[in-house]
Structures are given as C-alpha cells and as structure tokens.
Design an enzyme around this catalytic site. Sequence first.
Site, PDB file in Angstrom:
ATOM      1  N   SER A 224       1.049  -1.485   0.367  1.00 12.00           N
ATOM      2  CA  SER A 224       0.078   0.027   0.168  1.00 12.00           C
ATOM      3  C   SER A 224       0.765   1.735   0.545  1.00 12.00           C
ATOM      4  O   SER A 224       2.000   1.128  -0.480  1.00 12.00           O
ATOM      5  CB  SER A 224      -0.703   0.027   0.838  1.00 12.00           C
ATOM      6  OG  SER A 224      -1.699   0.989   1.375  1.00 12.00           O
ATOM      7  N   ASN A 225       0.384   2.400   0.636  1.00 14.21           N
ATOM      8  CA  ASN A 225       1.349   3.967   0.627  1.00 14.21           C
ATOM      9  C   ASN A 225       0.711   4.755   1.173  1.00 14.21           C
ATOM     10  O   ASN A 225      -0.331   3.883   2.397  1.00 14.21           O
ATOM     11  CB  ASN A 225       0.387   4.142  -0.925  1.00 14.21           C
ATOM     12  CG  ASN A 225      -0.756   4.605  -0.787  1.00 14.21           C
ATOM     13  OD1 ASN A 225      -1.564   4.976  -0.231  1.00 14.21           O
ATOM     14  ND2 ASN A 225      -0.618   4.442  -2.276  1.00 14.21           N
ATOM     15  N   HIS A 226       1.322   5.755   1.712  1.00 10.88           N
ATOM     16  CA  HIS A 226       1.390   6.003   3.249  1.00 10.88           C
ATOM     17  C   HIS A 226      -0.724   7.304   2.628  1.00 10.88           C
ATOM     18  O   HIS A 226      -0.560   8.101   3.794  1.00 10.88           O
ATOM     19  CB  HIS A 226       2.115   7.742   3.173  1.00 10.88           C
ATOM     20  CG  HIS A 226       3.520   6.960   3.838  1.00 10.88           C
ATOM     21  ND1 HIS A 226       3.022   6.073   4.681  1.00 10.88           N
ATOM     22  CD2 HIS A 226       4.282   6.594   2.952  1.00 10.88           C
ATOM     23  CE1 HIS A 226       4.291   5.547   4.980  1.00 10.88           C
ATOM     24  NE2 HIS A 226       5.208   6.126   3.934  1.00 10.88           N
ATOM     25  N   SER A 227      -1.501   7.146   2.061  1.00 10.96           N
ATOM     26  CA  SER A 227      -2.365   8.230   1.701  1.00 10.96           C
ATOM     27  C   SER A 227      -3.579   8.108   2.724  1.00 10.96           C
ATOM     28  O   SER A 227      -3.859   7.084   3.163  1.00 10.96           O
ATOM     29  CB  SER A 227      -3.222   7.762   0.226  1.00 10.96           C
ATOM     30  OG  SER A 227      -4.623   8.139   0.410  1.00 10.96           O
TER      31      SER A 227
END
Length: 421
Positions: A224-227
Amino acid sequence: MDGTSSEPNSMTPEITGDPVAGRRILLGVTGGIAAYKSVELARRLVDRGAYVIPVMTKNAERFIGRATLSALSSEPVHTEIYDDSDPIVHTRLARECDLIVVAPATARLLGEYAAGISRDLLMNTLLASEAPVILCPAMHHEMWGHPATRENVTRLRGRGVTIVAPEHGRLAGGDLGEGRLAETETILAAISERLGHQNDLAGYHVVVSAGGTREAIDPVRFLSNHSSGRQGYAIARAARARGARVSLVTTVDLEPPVGVETIEVVSAEDLNREVMALARVADVVVMAAAVADFRPERVAPQKLKKADGPPEFVLVPTIDTLAELGRHRRTGQIIVGFAAETQEVERNAQEKLIRKGADLMVVNDVTREGVGFTVATNAVTILDRDGGRAEVPLAPKSTIAHAVLDRITELLGEKLPSPTE
Ligand code: CTP
C-alpha cells in the site's frame, strides 16, 4: 458504514430553489435578552425545510427554556460538552452541519471566538467546525461600540465569518442605541445568501475516490502507500455542502461525511469496479485515491512463513481507472486526477493529464513541508488541458477542496449548461 442516511435531513437536498431547504443548521443561542427571538428563528427555518440543531449556553437558559427551543427545533437542545452517550458531541455537531448561526451572540462569544478560547459546548463546536458561520451580535450599545468588540468583529470578519450587525432600537433597561438583535428576516436573508452561494453543485452527481488501495500479498499482508484519504474526504464533504449528490469510494475508515453515499473498497480492482459503475451516471469524477500501479500476480492462499525464506514477488500492473474514465467519458462529464509528485512536478503532471485524458490535474509536491498524505494541510497547482494553471497556497484540505470544486463548477458551466439530474 451506514452513512447516517437514516437521518431525516441528511440526504442531498432537493432543488427547491430555497437554499435553506434540506440543510442542517446549527443554531447557537447565548445569554441575552434577545435569546427569546431565537425560538422564532428556529421555527422559521424548520418551516422552510431545514434541520435545526439547537445548542444553548448555560446563560441562555436564564432567558429561554430548553423545552421551548427543543419543541420548535428538529432535535432536543444540546448544552453539555460531556455527554455519557456521546463523549465527543462537539466534533459530531461540528461535522454534521452545513452552517452555524449564533443568535444572539454576546460580547463574550465574539471575544472567545476571536481569541480561540473554549469553555463550553457552543465554543467547542465553533472551533471544531469548518462550516460557514454567521454571528448575530446583540448587546448594550456601549459594549457594541467598545474598541475590544470592534477589534473582535474585524478579526472575525477577516476569517470569513458573516456578522449580521445589530440594529438601532430600544435596549434592555429602556436605553436607545445600536445593539438590538437584527430582525429575524435579516438573519434569514443572511443564512439564505451564505447557503445559496454554496449551492452551485445542486443537481450534479459527484463521485470521489479516496485513500490508498491495498493489494494483498497473503491473507494478512498487503502492498500500500501513505495516503490518508483526507483530501478526498474533504472534497466529498465540500461537494455535499455545495449541494451535490456525492458518492465516495474509499479505502479508509474515516467518519463518513453526512449525506454522502460511502462505498468501501480495498484493492485497485475493487475501486475500478465501483468507480466505473458510478461513472456511468456521474457528472464529475474526482480520482483523489492513491491507486496502486502494481499488485502481486498471485495472492498466497496461506500466510507466508519466515522459515521459507525471503519471498519473491512478481508484480503485474493494475487497471488505470483514471485513464479508463478518460476513454469512456460521458458527454460533458468532468474527470479530475491527482498527482503527488516528488520531482519535475508540473511537467510530470501535465504529461499525465494528457496521457490519461483528464480535464484537470491537481498536483502537489509531496516533498514540501505541510503538503501531502498525513497532514491536515495541502498546497496544490490545478492544471487544465489548455495549459491553464491555478496555484492554491498552503491551506487546510477543506480550502483546497473548495478551490478544486470552484474550478470544476467553471468547467461544468462551460460543458453542461444545467444539472443533468
Ligand atoms: N490512478 C488510477 N488508477 C491507477 C493508478 C492511478 O486511477 N491504477 C489515478 C490516481 O487516482 C490519480 C492519477 O491516476 O488521480 C495519477 O496517479 P499516479 O499514481 O500519480 O499516476 P501514474 O500513472 O501511476 O504515474 P507515476 O508514474 O507517477 O506512478
């Protein structure tokens, strides 16, 4: 998530021509002789189809009874910061309203709001809210004329608060002067104007995606990512406040904005399915989600074990939803992409805008302080297909949201002369 859609007035307002109808208005009442007039204000707002949430200060209770205001509003009066059934009542009230009006507003309230001091539920709610605020001061004319009050009023106006100035007339104790609460008609006109200005998306269906997608590796792990999803939520909330029907496709579990249809998804594939289905009827699609570009080719059916050594992943591309939206757009539909960049920010974003067939690209440089995923602020440049650009300096995500919607409404005006639904 239930989207609290069972609330009587939480649905998108119908286009009735009256900007007050269907809106959630928080009515604050502070302690002054004019407090009794708030009852008439509540009744008139309810008659026009508003959902009125009354909040009284302790001193207001010296002037009017809770029972009277409760009976003529849409729900019982709130007074306590600490409520056993709802420990953070002020944040809920602050988020759930389209507008706050305080009538009458005492000199104390003006001073505390200007200084950001909170000692009661009404002040907590004012400080926690991003909704437009209208204050209707009423006080003795010497107090209204005092330099401290004048300064507070100037400061509050500078922050975008509407002050409905008191009128000249008979005051408590038989004195004559400027300090009497404005007429109910004047206050109603100010409310209509403030809400009417914000009704420019009424009749349009806006779809917003928010948050980072999660691409499964095995039953317990994902890429995933930091959003954080906060910018997408701010856009959904702002679009709803401006009268749109809003569908929010989200990967994060933030509190859903009131009146917004919320659809939870996990992966890029889920998000694509839901967004494309909604896009068949939407007027605007805002892709604020940070969608993974790649996913593991296969998801391990059982948890990967450390003893088996470092796993090797083969990644395959996900579907690019924004590009698909660009290819299959309905006539007049507005497609908005986001680009979080770290280098050659505008060049990369302009190239993406053209490649994906979007109308607007909202670009941010996530290496800048105060900009990006986890913070409450953002600073963006909005690029359009004709090479136009608008810079929005560092501001809360709600302000950025309205700037993006301002640009969208301009384009809607050019492409779609009137709402399609
Ligand atoms: N996007 C999408 N589907 C994807 C990837 C991205 O819809 N599979 C959308 C995002 O929601 C965003 C825009 O495309 O609105 C730009 O995303 P970004 O990841 O910056 O674009 P990429 O084409 O992946 O470019 P980069 O090479 O920078 O990763």
